[in-house]
Design a protein around this motif. Structure first.
Motif, PDB file in Angstrom:
ATOM      1  N   ALA A  88      11.131  18.306  -4.091  1.00  0.00           N
ATOM      2  CA  ALA A  88      10.860  19.226  -5.192  1.00  0.00           C
ATOM      3  C   ALA A  88      11.291  20.636  -4.818  1.00  0.00           C
ATOM      4  N   GLU A  89      11.684  21.388  -5.820  1.00  0.00           N
ATOM      5  CA  GLU A  89      12.033  22.785  -5.584  1.00  0.00           C
ATOM      6  C   GLU A  89      10.774  23.557  -5.218  1.00  0.00           C
ATOM      7  N   GLN A  90      10.836  24.320  -4.181  1.00  0.00           N
ATOM      8  CA  GLN A  90       9.666  25.064  -3.728  1.00  0.00           C
ATOM      9  C   GLN A  90       9.590  26.452  -4.351  1.00  0.00           C
ATOM     10  N   GLU A  91      10.712  26.924  -4.873  1.00  0.00           N
ATOM     11  CA  GLU A  91      10.743  28.240  -5.475  1.00  0.00           C
ATOM     12  C   GLU A  91      10.244  28.164  -6.918  1.00  0.00           C
ATOM     13  N   ALA A 149       2.370  10.286   2.953  1.00  0.00           N
ATOM     14  CA  ALA A 149       3.835  10.116   2.919  1.00  0.00           C
ATOM     15  C   ALA A 149       4.379  10.428   1.534  1.00  0.00           C
ATOM     16  N   PHE A 150       3.641  10.061   0.493  1.00  0.00           N
ATOM     17  CA  PHE A 150       4.065  10.332  -0.877  1.00  0.00           C
ATOM     18  C   PHE A 150       4.164  11.841  -1.120  1.00  0.00           C
ATOM     19  N   ASP A 208       0.839  -1.199   0.000  1.00  0.00           N
ATOM     20  CA  ASP A 208       0.000   0.000   0.000  1.00  0.00           C
ATOM     21  C   ASP A 208       0.874   1.249   0.000  1.00  0.00           C
ATOM     22  N   VAL A 209       0.365   2.291  -0.627  1.00  0.00           N
ATOM     23  CA  VAL A 209       1.080   3.560  -0.684  1.00  0.00           C
ATOM     24  C   VAL A 209       0.308   4.568   0.148  1.00  0.00           C
TER      25      VAL A 209
END
Length: 70
Positions: A60-63, A51-52, A46-47
């Motif tokens: 990931a880049e937030q800018e 959490a994913f 299960d995923v």
């Protein structure tokens, strides 16, 4: 080469000793049948969506850089 292309394999020898194999290359499938995908999915773990998303946010880049502003 025609025999290899048609799926046959050969053992290469030198002076009676095996030194290699001539085997056909596996062809990559472009399609996985629905039944095979369903069978694999039944045994998959299960995923956790939470959490994913957390993992995505951490990597990931937030800018939101403008690539043309450089």
């Amino acid at each position: 080469m025609d025999a290899v292309q048609n799926g046959q394999s050969f053992t290469v020898t030198r002076d009676g000793h095996q030194i290699g194999e001539l085997i056909p290359l596996r062809r990559r499938r472009r399609f996985v049948p629905r039944s095979e995908f369903a069978a694999m999915s039944r045994t998959a773990s299960d995923v956790s969506l939470e959490a994913f998303r957390s993992d995505q946010d951490a990597t990931a880049e937030q800018e939101t850089d403008d690539p043309y502003a450089r």
